[in-house]
Scaffold this motif. Structure first.
Motif, mmCIF file in Angstrom:
data_model
loop_
_atom_site.group_PDB
_atom_site.id
_atom_site.type_symbol
_atom_site.label_atom_id
_atom_site.label_comp_id
_atom_site.label_asym_id
_atom_site.label_seq_id
_atom_site.Cartn_x
_atom_site.Cartn_y
_atom_site.Cartn_z
ATOM 1 N N SER A 265 32.864 3.077 -7.099
ATOM 2 C CA SER A 265 31.455 2.614 -7.875
ATOM 3 C C SER A 265 31.008 1.667 -7.312
ATOM 4 O O SER A 265 31.614 0.811 -6.682
ATOM 5 C CB SER A 265 31.893 2.451 -9.307
ATOM 6 O OG SER A 265 32.083 3.459 -10.166
ATOM 7 N N ARG B 270 41.152 6.884 -13.112
ATOM 8 C CA ARG B 270 40.161 5.747 -13.635
ATOM 9 C C ARG B 270 40.214 4.726 -12.545
ATOM 10 O O ARG B 270 39.002 4.388 -12.383
ATOM 11 C CB ARG B 270 40.828 5.135 -15.173
ATOM 12 C CG ARG B 270 39.762 4.041 -15.510
ATOM 13 C CD ARG B 270 40.563 3.253 -16.728
ATOM 14 N NE ARG B 270 40.992 4.295 -17.625
ATOM 15 C CZ ARG B 270 42.182 4.616 -18.082
ATOM 16 N NH1 ARG B 270 43.132 3.672 -17.803
ATOM 17 N NH2 ARG B 270 42.714 5.646 -19.096
ATOM 18 N N ASP C 46 37.873 6.089 -9.913
ATOM 19 C CA ASP C 46 36.288 6.104 -10.335
ATOM 20 C C ASP C 46 36.071 4.594 -10.194
ATOM 21 O O ASP C 46 34.883 4.447 -9.612
ATOM 22 C CB ASP C 46 36.272 6.393 -11.528
ATOM 23 C CG ASP C 46 35.961 8.102 -11.556
ATOM 24 O OD1 ASP C 46 35.693 8.712 -10.509
ATOM 25 O OD2 ASP C 46 36.239 8.495 -12.784
ATOM 26 N N GLN C 47 36.731 3.567 -10.437
ATOM 27 C CA GLN C 47 36.198 2.305 -10.440
ATOM 28 C C GLN C 47 36.203 1.896 -8.994
ATOM 29 O O GLN C 47 35.101 0.986 -8.592
ATOM 30 C CB GLN C 47 37.113 1.357 -11.131
ATOM 31 C CG GLN C 47 37.024 1.527 -12.779
ATOM 32 C CD GLN C 47 38.170 0.811 -13.383
ATOM 33 O OE1 GLN C 47 39.002 0.239 -12.933
ATOM 34 N NE2 GLN C 47 38.104 0.730 -14.710
ATOM 35 N N ARG D 211 34.384 7.699 -17.457
ATOM 36 C CA ARG D 211 34.043 8.218 -15.913
ATOM 37 C C ARG D 211 34.354 9.535 -15.892
ATOM 38 O O ARG D 211 35.081 10.180 -16.484
ATOM 39 C CB ARG D 211 35.016 7.530 -14.925
ATOM 40 C CG ARG D 211 35.123 5.784 -15.094
ATOM 41 C CD ARG D 211 34.229 5.298 -14.040
ATOM 42 N NE ARG D 211 34.367 3.881 -14.040
ATOM 43 C CZ ARG D 211 33.659 3.073 -13.992
ATOM 44 N NH1 ARG D 211 32.320 3.291 -13.581
ATOM 45 N NH2 ARG D 211 33.609 1.616 -13.711
ATOM 46 N N ARG E 92 35.567 11.425 -13.449
ATOM 47 C CA ARG E 92 36.868 12.133 -12.965
ATOM 48 C C ARG E 92 37.868 11.810 -13.974
ATOM 49 O O ARG E 92 38.578 12.712 -14.116
ATOM 50 C CB ARG E 92 37.326 11.384 -11.628
ATOM 51 C CG ARG E 92 38.462 11.890 -10.876
ATOM 52 C CD ARG E 92 38.801 11.213 -9.762
ATOM 53 N NE ARG E 92 37.519 11.283 -8.824
ATOM 54 C CZ ARG E 92 37.577 10.619 -7.850
ATOM 55 N NH1 ARG E 92 38.390 9.603 -7.391
ATOM 56 N NH2 ARG E 92 36.393 10.802 -6.802
ATOM 57 N N GLU E 93 37.736 10.818 -14.372
ATOM 58 C CA GLU E 93 38.801 10.641 -15.719
ATOM 59 C C GLU E 93 38.426 11.728 -16.816
ATOM 60 O O GLU E 93 39.687 12.166 -17.363
ATOM 61 C CB GLU E 93 38.416 9.189 -16.233
ATOM 62 C CG GLU E 93 39.686 8.958 -17.582
ATOM 63 C CD GLU E 93 39.276 7.366 -18.059
ATOM 64 O OE1 GLU E 93 39.923 6.841 -18.920
ATOM 65 O OE2 GLU E 93 38.281 6.811 -17.465
#
Length: 97
Positions: free
Chosen positions: A97, A90, A93-94, A32, A34-35
């Motif tokens: 989404s 992480r 970001d998930q 991702r 951001r990660e």
């Protein structure tokens, strides 16, 4: 050049190459944006910190240069915090989404 010096140089080069490859794959295996940004920032901070420690070891007079070895401890102890920061990025970001 004696065998000890050649071994020290070869070991340093191999260790540096291992760090570069490990950093490369650590950033490349992020999924991702951001990660990936967090991984790049943490890698840059770690490389900068270790460069300062190595410079201190090479440039400071004895016995102060030996104290530089203690300055690797903050980097070592920061690994769990860095892992938590990457996990949080992480997760965010998930969730986004």
């Amino acid at each position: 050049m004696d065998a000890g010096t050649a071994g020290a140089i070869a070991g340093s080069v191999v260790g540096l190459m291992g760090g570069v490859v490990g950093t490369w794959f650590g950033v490349a295996n992020t999924s991702r944006p951001r990660e990936r940004g967090v991984a790049i920032r943490l890698a840059a901070l770690t490389w900068a910190w270790l460069a300062v420690v190595v410079a201190w070891m090479l440039l400071a007079p004895r016995p102060w240069n030996q104290a530089a070895q203690l300055m690797t401890l903050p980097a070592l102890l920061a690994i769990p915090r860095m892992n938590r920061r990457l996990a949080r990025a992480r997760f965010e970001d998930q969730a986004g989404s």
